[in-house]
Design a protein around this motif. Structure first.
Motif, mmCIF file in Angstrom:
data_model
loop_
_atom_site.group_PDB
_atom_site.id
_atom_site.type_symbol
_atom_site.label_atom_id
_atom_site.label_comp_id
_atom_site.label_asym_id
_atom_site.label_seq_id
_atom_site.Cartn_x
_atom_site.Cartn_y
_atom_site.Cartn_z
ATOM 1 N N PHE A 137 39.465 -18.953 3.213
ATOM 2 C CA PHE A 137 38.538 -18.096 2.475
ATOM 3 C C PHE A 137 37.099 -18.473 2.793
ATOM 4 C CE2 PHE A 137 35.802 -17.415 -1.200
ATOM 5 C CZ PHE A 137 36.020 -16.078 -1.482
ATOM 6 N N LEU A 138 36.803 -19.767 2.796
ATOM 7 C CA LEU A 138 35.444 -20.227 3.056
ATOM 8 C C LEU A 138 34.985 -19.829 4.459
ATOM 9 C CD1 LEU A 138 35.603 -23.787 1.448
ATOM 10 C CD2 LEU A 138 34.333 -21.806 0.590
ATOM 11 N N GLY A 166 29.506 -21.814 -2.642
ATOM 12 C CA GLY A 166 28.973 -21.350 -3.919
ATOM 13 C C GLY A 166 29.692 -20.114 -4.414
ATOM 14 N N ILE A 167 29.958 -19.166 -3.521
ATOM 15 C CA ILE A 167 30.679 -17.950 -3.911
ATOM 16 C C ILE A 167 32.086 -18.301 -4.364
ATOM 17 C CG2 ILE A 167 31.726 -15.834 -2.999
ATOM 18 C CD1 ILE A 167 29.213 -15.409 -1.364
ATOM 19 N N GLY A 173 35.716 -20.322 -10.807
ATOM 20 C CA GLY A 173 35.382 -20.679 -12.184
ATOM 21 C C GLY A 173 35.518 -19.513 -13.143
ATOM 22 N N LEU A 174 35.035 -18.350 -12.734
ATOM 23 C CA LEU A 174 35.143 -17.169 -13.591
ATOM 24 C C LEU A 174 36.591 -16.801 -13.851
ATOM 25 C CD1 LEU A 174 32.323 -14.844 -12.193
ATOM 26 C CD2 LEU A 174 32.444 -15.823 -14.498
ATOM 27 N N LEU A 195 27.703 -12.427 -9.046
ATOM 28 C CA LEU A 195 27.678 -12.433 -7.582
ATOM 29 C C LEU A 195 26.371 -11.846 -7.059
ATOM 30 C CD1 LEU A 195 29.105 -12.881 -4.842
ATOM 31 C CD2 LEU A 195 29.994 -10.543 -5.062
ATOM 32 N N ASP A 196 25.908 -10.753 -7.655
ATOM 33 C CA ASP A 196 24.666 -10.130 -7.203
ATOM 34 C C ASP A 196 23.464 -11.049 -7.420
ATOM 35 O OD1 ASP A 196 25.904 -7.893 -6.258
ATOM 36 O OD2 ASP A 196 25.415 -6.613 -7.965
ATOM 37 N N ILE A 197 23.455 -11.744 -8.548
ATOM 38 C CA ILE A 197 22.375 -12.709 -8.798
ATOM 39 C C ILE A 197 22.388 -13.800 -7.733
ATOM 40 C CG2 ILE A 197 21.562 -14.505 -10.375
ATOM 41 C CD1 ILE A 197 22.586 -12.734 -12.689
#
Length: 209
Positions: A137-138, A166-167, A173-174, A195-197
């Motif tokens: 994924f990374l 970070g993504i 986490g969410l 994600l947009d932030i």
């Protein structure tokens, strides 16, 4: 006759995977025996070993049945023919969150994977697969971010591999917190907003997409 036998074997395999999902969710992975799974599936323990080497093999097959389509979708993020990689990244994240929030099977499997598994000795293969999927994924997200930065003609504010981590941390986490209480917040709305932030902090302007 051979075709029927093959179809029957596939049906048995899916019954075992269905049973595993429910047993793992109810009792946890380490406390669920292969006999428990066979009994719920209306099959024999021998049938379990015909299809799977051990509990870890069965667990990984259960995960792949749900997550493989999600994993495969991220492989296309960095392909050259994609006109807008950033929009593609956002769309894939949105689709993944919607699927987790709205599809009972996907939600059940992710609950097992995040809250019902212990990486004890018999499940080391599960840990290895988890690490492999994370690494993959990374790589895909890093390539996608680099493609998006090139498309937007910007310089990322941090190295692409760091940005990808970070993504991953945000989404992981969410999802884990939402699984604890899915009435606490709207996974899709909050996930897309955060994600947009984050993308904005990297130098993108996702609000214009």
């Amino acid at each position: 006759m051979a075709r029927r036998t093959k179809e029957e074997a596939l049906a048995t395999r899916h019954r075992l995977l269905d049973a595993a999902e429910h047993q793992f969710q109810a009792k946890g992975v380490s406390r669920t025996s292969l006999q428990d799974i066979a009994r719920r599936a209306g099959a024999t323990r021998g049938a379990v070993y015909w299809h799977f080497r051990d509990k870890a093999d069965l667990f990984n097959a259960m995960m792949e049945r749900v997550t493989l389509p999600l994993e495969q979708s991220f492989q296309s993020v960095a392909q050259d023919e994609i006109a807008d990689p950033l929009t593609r990244i956002r769309g894939l994240v949105r689709d993944a969150l919607v699927r987790i929030a709205s599809d009972p099977q996907t939600r059940r499997v992710f609950e097992v994977a995040t809250h019902k598994v212990e990486y004890v000795d018999e499940l080391q293969a599960v840990r290895i697969r988890h690490l492999g999927v994370r690494k993959q994924f990374l790589v895909f997200v890093e390539r996608g971010l680099l493609a998006a930065a090139a498309h937007e003609a910007i310089a990322l504010s941090v190295p692409a591999d760091t940005a990808a981590r970070g993504i991953h941390a945000i989404l992981d986490g969410l999802i884990q917190n939402w699984m604890l209480d899915n009435t606490e917040f709207d996974l899709c709305k909050v996930g897309q907003g955060v994600l947009d932030i984050y993308l904005g902090g990297l130098g993108f302007k996702p609000e214009q997409k």
